[in-house]
Write a protein that holds these residues in place. Structure first.
Motif, short mmCIF file in Angstrom:
data_model
loop_
_atom_site.label_atom_id
_atom_site.label_comp_id
_atom_site.label_asym_id
_atom_site.label_seq_id
_atom_site.Cartn_x
_atom_site.Cartn_y
_atom_site.Cartn_z
N ILE A 774 10.10 19.05 -40.49
CA ILE A 774 10.19 17.44 -40.47
C ILE A 774 8.58 16.77 -40.97
O ILE A 774 8.37 16.14 -41.76
CB ILE A 774 10.47 17.08 -39.10
N GLN A 775 7.59 17.74 -40.63
CA GLN A 775 6.31 17.44 -41.26
C GLN A 775 6.18 17.45 -42.57
O GLN A 775 5.83 16.64 -43.41
CB GLN A 775 5.29 18.40 -40.38
N LEU A 777 8.69 16.78 -44.79
CA LEU A 777 9.42 15.79 -45.36
C LEU A 777 8.39 14.63 -45.41
O LEU A 777 8.48 13.70 -46.35
CB LEU A 777 10.56 15.47 -44.53
N ILE A 778 7.74 14.47 -44.00
CA ILE A 778 7.01 13.05 -43.93
C ILE A 778 5.95 13.15 -44.93
O ILE A 778 5.35 12.15 -45.58
CB ILE A 778 6.45 12.96 -42.48
N ALA A 786 13.48 12.28 -43.28
CA ALA A 786 12.80 12.73 -41.98
C ALA A 786 13.44 12.14 -40.81
O ALA A 786 13.67 12.70 -39.79
CB ALA A 786 11.43 12.34 -42.03
N SER A 789 16.61 14.03 -40.22
CA SER A 789 16.22 15.20 -39.81
C SER A 789 15.89 15.08 -38.27
O SER A 789 16.14 16.11 -37.43
CB SER A 789 14.98 15.99 -40.43
#
Length: 966
Positions: A774-775, A777-778, A786, A789
């Motif tokens: 997720i990090q 994606l951000i 994100a 997710s």
């Protein structure tokens, strides 16, 4: 026989030329040298106060018999004469020196008699009433007591000195020896009693006892308290008169040269078969004479003194006269007589016959019969109200008018009785006719109605009745093979009377006086006190047979006839008897029971007369014994019955038995007391006093019957002890098992905690990876992906928490912490999709489930497969330069086993290891290591999980995980 004694027990002891015999009323037992006596004659017998039998032999020997052994006594001289017992129970006898000798210890010594008169002592007796001795010294009689001598009688030719019932009798003959006088000394005076000679016989004085004597080769009897003498028989072979001193009884036993004779003294007399061949019926005429109807023999007539034969022609001609009138052939078979001849109230005699009924009035014979082919008159009775004779015939009855012209009338009915021979007819006081045979039928001549009594209608307990009789009170009696019955007017039926009391076929019933009923079965006669029974229900019965005077064998069917004097005439298969009830003692005389022998396996012991005085010790090893028992007495049947009990073992008496052998088996060690009683046949009213014997047994303990009981209880105790020990061991094992289970539970809890710890180490690792994705994606400015997710992450975390909560509980079984395969698959899909978010198209996967497999029904430990999927992606696919593929397959091999294969086409294990060694990582993956530790613990707790890793041929790795149960 040389001498005779009837002892106090009822036995008759006979001295013979060859030894001693004992008679119990039925059988003899002989004693000679083989039984411990001497070989030779017995000349004198006496009984002392203790019941011992003393014997004097012809050789002068003396012996005492106690029932078991003969003890012999030594004497300085030869003993002779008669034995006597004085008041002090001293046994005394003369020796050949004419001295009075006395038994002292084991020998015989002379008695000092001061002031003894001179002369030769020929005989000595003891007079118990005056307690004095009586000596015959030459031709003088003296009484002696304590040195005092008194002259009783002085005469000539004195002989036959005997003691009879407290009297001393002696005979004095005249010079010719043809005449003699018998004197009696009663202890005070001497008087003449009887005189006989050529001039005849004179009874001079009555005596309280019967006296038997012979004169001119004839035997006579003087009844007690009578001056009359009766002739008994001719040519009596008597030996001595000492036999007269017998206890009062129905039979007086006589010692003769031809054996033991019994003189009947109880009212019975009999005609011998030579005199009366085979009588079936008796009838008395007006003159007091009697016609005897002998089957297949001519009629006989007895006028009270003389017996004559009635010429056959006198009644055969009368029979043929009627047959000629009926146009039937004449007959010579006129002597087939039948039952219940009678004299009617007009004085006419009626005699039942195969041809009909012959009747005699005023010495004129006639035959009357119906005009049928079979007019047999089997039995007849009188109907005085209608002046008729009623006959029982073959299939019908008929009546005869007892006045000329003697008309007949048939009686027949539909009852099965009339299909067979009618066996009896009785006319009731109300003039109804009762027929018997196959049942009983009552016929009312006034109405012509019949009433039946049989087994079918429940009014008769038996099938066949052959005897009917009305007593003086009008009670109807019936007899058959199964017993005696009495008619009950209230219930209109026949009821058993004294069941099982009479062992044989009931032949007749006859009332002999107001209080007594005479009953006959096939063996004996019985006199019942009818008044006592009717008033108090007490059974008092006397039994008569050959033991006590009635010499008939098998009393005849309907074979009784009561004459005008009250004498009862009784037919039988052997003799014709007449019985005067006034001369018989009708009180019961109980039997006496004796135990005579003990039979062992290899030997026999005689039982002493007084078995209660000592304990008989049996040989070691003998615990089975048979007792020989006897019943002695006058009221004795052909077969006595015995019963016994063993004290301490059976408190109740045994069942009655006819065998006189009582066998006892498996006796324990110790002293045993046996009681035996007897009775006259089945008559419980004649039970005797009991005989008792004590004997001691000694056997090996394992042969004792108590051994099995003791062994049982000991075995039971041992068994209970073993069971208790087993129970204690079982309880201990159960306790140990519980402790082990508790320990296992504690260990399981520890293992659960270990698993949770491992999962707690594994889950943060997975979460770190997801958050890293997720990090990324951000960082790449992809907020929508994100956000999506994060949403998927929330679902993943929720499912993970559910799995964690399920596996966190330490309670319940291990398998309660599983999750479904569907849930595990869902977690894998979420994880792979998170990885795809991070790496895009570099990761492709296929997840397949076997069509036979239902994911909802299979349960697996949570998060068991995810680390291997992670390894396939991180260390296999991502090391490739081109996109990689991941295959996850689930296959079921049975109901409890599941196989999951995780296959990738990555770089393979060898290249991945090389890359990991040369690359720099921020963290080190520990998922696989944690899974291996977890699998080891799960396998210890009941799972069967096997993990196999192989290289893929085309490149990559294949991990096979098999999940099952032990």
């Amino acid at each position: 026989m040389l001498c005779l004694l009837k002892d106090g027990r009822g036995y008759v002891w006979c001295g013979t030329w060859l030894g001693l015999s004992r008679f119990n009323g039925e059988t003899f037992e002989n004693y000679t040298a083989r039984e411990g006596l001497w070989q030779g004659s017995i000349n004198s017998i006496c009984e002392d106060a203790q019941g011992y039998i003393w014997l004097l032999g012809g050789n002068g020997q003396l012996a005492r018999f106690d029932g078991k052994t003969f003890k012999k006594y030594k004497a300085p001289n030869r003993l002779t004469g008669s034995l006597l017992v004085d008041k002090a129970n001293h046994v005394q006898v003369l020796d050949d020196q004419h001295r009075l000798m006395q038994v002292s210890g084991d020998t015989v010594l002379p008695i000092n008699l001061p002031h003894q008169p001179p002369g030769i002592v020929h005989n000595v007796l003891y007079h118990h009433a005056s307690k004095r001795h009586v000596f015959q010294i030459d031709n003088h009689l003296y009484s002696y007591q304590l040195g005092s001598w008194q002259l009783i009688y002085q005469g000539k030719h004195l002989s036959d000195l005997v003691s009879i019932h407290q009297s001393i009798l002696f005979k004095e003959a005249d010079e010719t020896g043809k005449a003699a006088t018998i004197f009696v000394w009663d202890g005070n005076s001497t008087s003449p009693f009887l005189r006989y000679g050529p001039a005849g016989i004179s009874v001079l004085k009555t005596q309280p006892y019967d006296f038997i004597f012979s004169h001119n080769s004839q035997l006579y009897r003087i009844p007690a308290r009578s001056l009359r003498f009766d002739w008994v028989c001719a040519d009596p072979p008597l030996v001595t008169k000492a036999f007269l001193d017998q206890p009062a009884s129905a039979l007086l036993w006589l010692p003769t040269e031809k054996g033991l004779w019994g003189l009947v003294r109880n009212g019975f007399k009999a005609f011998s078969p030579e005199q009366v061949p085979y009588v079936w019926s008796v009838v008395e005429d007006r003159k007091g004479g009697y016609f005897f109807m002998n089957f297949h023999h001519s009629l006989q007539y007895f006028d009270g003194k003389k017996l004559t034969t009635v010429p056959v022609s006198t009644y055969r001609d009368a029979a043929n006269k009627l047959l000629n009138r009926l146009k039937l052939p004449p007959t010579t078979n006129v002597n087939d007589w039948y039952f219940r001849a009678l004299r009617d109230h007009h004085g006419t005699l009626w005699l039942p016959n195969v041809l009909g009924v012959l009747h005699n009035a005023n010495n004129q014979w006639n035959l009357t019969r119906p005009a049928t082919q079979d007019p047999i008159a089997f039995a007849i009775a009188e109907d005085p109200r209608r002046n008729k004779i009623v006959c029982a015939s073959n299939g019908f009855g008929y009546t005869i008018a007892n006045q000329p012209p003697f008309q007949t009338k048939l009686i027949t009915g539909k009852d099965p009785l009339f299909d067979h021979l009618l066996l009896c007819i009785a006319v009731a006081p109300d003039s109804r006719y009762w027929f018997s045979g196959l049942g009983v039928v009552c016929y009312d001549p006034d109405t012509g109605q019949f009433r039946s009594y049989n087994q079918q209608n429940g009014k008769l307990p038996t099938r066949i009745i052959q005897m009917l009789y009305f007593d003086w009170a009008g009670t109807l009696w019936a007899g058959g093979r199964e017993g005696l019955y009495r008619f009950n007017r209230q219930c209109d039926c026949f009821e058993p009377f004294l069941p099982k009391q009479f062992p044989g076929l009931i032949q007749f019933v006859e009332q002999i006086d107001r209080n007594h009923l005479l009953i006959s079965d096939a063996y004996s006669l019985y006199i019942l006190d009818l008044t006592a029974y009717n008033q108090t229900n007490t059974v008092q019965i006397r039994c008569f047979n050959h033991h006590n005077g009635f010499m008939g064998l098998e009393p005849g069917q309907l074979g009784s006839y009561r004459d005008s004097k009250g004498t009862i005439w009784i037919t039988s298969g052997s003799v014709l008897s007449r019985f005067d009830p006034r001369q018989v003692n009708l009180h019961q005389t109980p039997l006496r029971t004796f135990i005579t022998k003990l039979h062992l396996k290899d030997s026999t012991f005689r039982v002493p007369f007084r078995p209660d005085t000592a304990i008989i010790k049996l040989p070691f090893g003998q615990n089975e014994v048979s007792l020989a028992v006897e019943a002695v007495g006058e009221d004795k049947p052909f077969r006595s019955q015995f019963s016994y009990r063993l004290e301490g073992v059976n408190s109740s008496w045994s069942r009655w038995q006819e065998s006189n052998q009582i066998t006892l088996t498996n006796l324990p060690n110790g002293v045993h007391t046996v009681q035996v009683r007897s009775r006259a046949g089945t008559l419980s009213s004649t039970e005797s006093s009991s005989a008792t014997i004590q004997f001691q047994t000694s056997v090996f303990f394992w042969r004792s019957p108590g051994f099995y009981a003791y062994a049982f209880w000991i075995g039971l105790v041992l068994l209970l002890t073993l069971l208790y020990a087993w129970w204690r061991q079982y309880k201990q094992q159960e306790q140990n098992l519980r402790q082990q289970q508790q320990l296992n539970q504690q260990e399981n809890k520890v293992r659960y905690l270990q698993i949770q710890t491992i999962q707690a180490q594994m889950n943060p690792h997975f979460t770190f990876n997801v958050l890293g994705t997720i990090q990324h994606l951000i960082a790449n400015n992809e907020p929508q992906q994100a956000s999506a997710s994060l949403l998927k992450l929330s679902h993943l975390i929720r499912n993970y928490l559910e799995a964690s909560l399920l596996s966190d509980s330490p309670n319940g079984s291990l398998f309660a912490h599983e999750i479904s395969l569907a849930k595990e698959v869902e977690l894998l899909r979420m994880y792979i999709e998170f990885e795809q978010l991070q790496y895009g198209n570099l990761i492709q996967y296929d997840l397949t489930i076997d069509g036979k497999l239902n994911p909802e029904n299979y349960r697996v430990p949570p998060l068991l497969l995810q680390p291997y999927v992670e390894n396939a992606i991180k260390h296999g696919l991502l090391y490739k330069e081109e996109p990689g593929h991941l295959w996850i397959r689930f296959i079921s091999i049975d109901d409890d086993a599941l196989i999951c294969t995780i296959e990738d086409d990555g770089v393979g294990r060898e290249q991945a290891g090389e890359i990991q060694r040369t690359s720099f990582k921020k963290y080190k993956s520990r998922g696989t290591e944690l899974i291996k530790r977890r699998v080891d613990i799960l396998n210890q707790m009941g799972y069967a999980i096997r993990i196999q890793t192989n290289d893929r041929l085309a490149g990559g790795t294949v991990v096979t995980v098999q999940i099952g149960y032990q």
